[in-house]
Scaffold this active site. Sequence first.
Site, short mmCIF file in Angstrom:
data_model
loop_
_atom_site.label_atom_id
_atom_site.label_comp_id
_atom_site.label_asym_id
_atom_site.label_seq_id
_atom_site.Cartn_x
_atom_site.Cartn_y
_atom_site.Cartn_z
CD GLU A 69 27.38 -45.31 -0.09
OE1 GLU A 69 27.66 -44.19 0.36
OE2 GLU A 69 26.21 -45.71 -0.24
CE LYS A 247 25.59 -40.78 2.21
NZ LYS A 247 25.93 -42.09 1.65
CG ASP A 263 35.13 -26.18 -3.03
OD1 ASP A 263 34.75 -26.98 -2.16
OD2 ASP A 263 35.39 -24.98 -2.77
CG HIS A 361 24.38 -51.81 -0.05
ND1 HIS A 361 25.57 -51.13 -0.08
CD2 HIS A 361 23.42 -50.87 -0.17
CE1 HIS A 361 25.32 -49.84 -0.22
NE2 HIS A 361 24.02 -49.66 -0.27
C1 MEV Z 1 23.12 -44.50 0.85
O1 MEV Z 1 24.41 -44.00 0.66
C2 MEV Z 1 22.09 -43.61 0.17
C3 MEV Z 1 20.62 -43.95 0.46
O2 MEV Z 1 20.42 -44.02 1.87
C4 MEV Z 1 19.79 -42.86 -0.16
C5 MEV Z 1 18.32 -42.93 0.20
O3 MEV Z 1 17.95 -43.47 1.27
O4 MEV Z 1 17.52 -42.38 -0.59
C6 MEV Z 1 20.27 -45.29 -0.10
#
Ligand code: MEV
Length: 409
Positions: A69, A247, A263, A361
């Site tokens: 990413e 995430k 792992d 991004h």
């Molecule tokens: C993208 O990989 C991760 C985000 O979506 C985390 C978040 O929204 O806090 C930017």
Amino acid sequence: MQDRLKLLQKLAGLTDEEVVTLGNTGGLPSDIANRMIENVVGGMTLPLGMATNFLVNGKDYVVPMALEEPSVVAAASNAAKIARVKGGFKVTNTGPVMIGQIQTVGVPDPNGAAKKIAAKKKELLAKANEQDPMLVSLGGGAKDLNVKVIETIKGPMVIVELFVNCGDAMGANAVNTMAEAVAPMVEEISAGRVYLRIISNLADKRLVRATAVFDKEALGGEEVVEGIVYAYAFADADPYRCATHNKGIMNGVIAVALACGQDTRALEAGAHSYAARSGAYKPLTTWKENKDRDLVGTLEMPMAVGLVGGAAKVHPAAKANVKILGLKSAIELAEVMGAVGLAQNFAALRALASEGIQKGHMKLHARSLAMSAGAKGEQVDVIAEKMIAEKKIRFDRAKDLVEEISKKR
Ligand code: MEV
């Protein structure tokens, strides 16, 4: 490996070029790859980047991160730079203790059996420790146990839990061996039948706690601080947001884990089950303002990582990455990963609470579009910049530009 590749080429109609691509194991010698898992045909390479500026418990680190990413490495480095203003990351840990579970069913008197098993703790721990004299000699081993009776859809079960100090190992092998070894004793004491004997990935006795103060000026002002606190409140109240919040933390944690041969599934399972331990799914971090109106972040999560007995000791790239980190122990790796998780979450929330995530991004996104449209070498940057200038960051535009350039040639 070559035979398998040939078969696969026929089966899937692969070109010779595709076969060469798949068969390339990169920095992992093919004989090692071939012995790490089954039916090996080659390697799957990810970019490896280095996050900078990390100051963790007073020590500087260059942090290897492997992932697909864009923006993650840059975001972590930038967050770590801001954290440095107020002294970097402070991280503590609960020690490297993993839990091994032994499931006993059909026990005639579950509560009585639980008491009897608890009374035999010394003998059970001794049996467990016989399995790993090396770990014991290094100060690790089975240190304690817990017995619980749980109600299930198949009736009551007696669950024995071994608490094993795994030292520098992730511990799955050691713990599973111990759980299997004590199972016959548990059956005898309980008069029940043991089925599962396995580690728990809800590693809540192997936590890291990271904290950092982010200077309000360095991060973009009081409004951004407020926005981040609101973002945290959103995640705390809503599981749909919380999944994405967590995430973002795992973007950092897993990238370091992959780079260091860990792992990653165990880490993900541990993180999300810990996040849901109260019965509601919650953020792994907290964010608040301190009296100076700076932002204070904390992260608490399981971090089951090891430096011996796994890919970290076998995969040459993982070994090199561990060397770059200059690690003395698995705990130190866990602490660095905690700092990276906190940094990654900070960077995401800061972007979301201010300019939004897309701006940062875009350049990287434009580059990956250009590459997927067939651009090579310098073309990639030329096309990406053109699309950004035109505000047309789209695959069809990238394709047109690739064609234009090749026609000119
Ligand atoms: C993208 O990989 C991760 C985000 O979506 C985390 C978040 O929204 O806090 C930017």
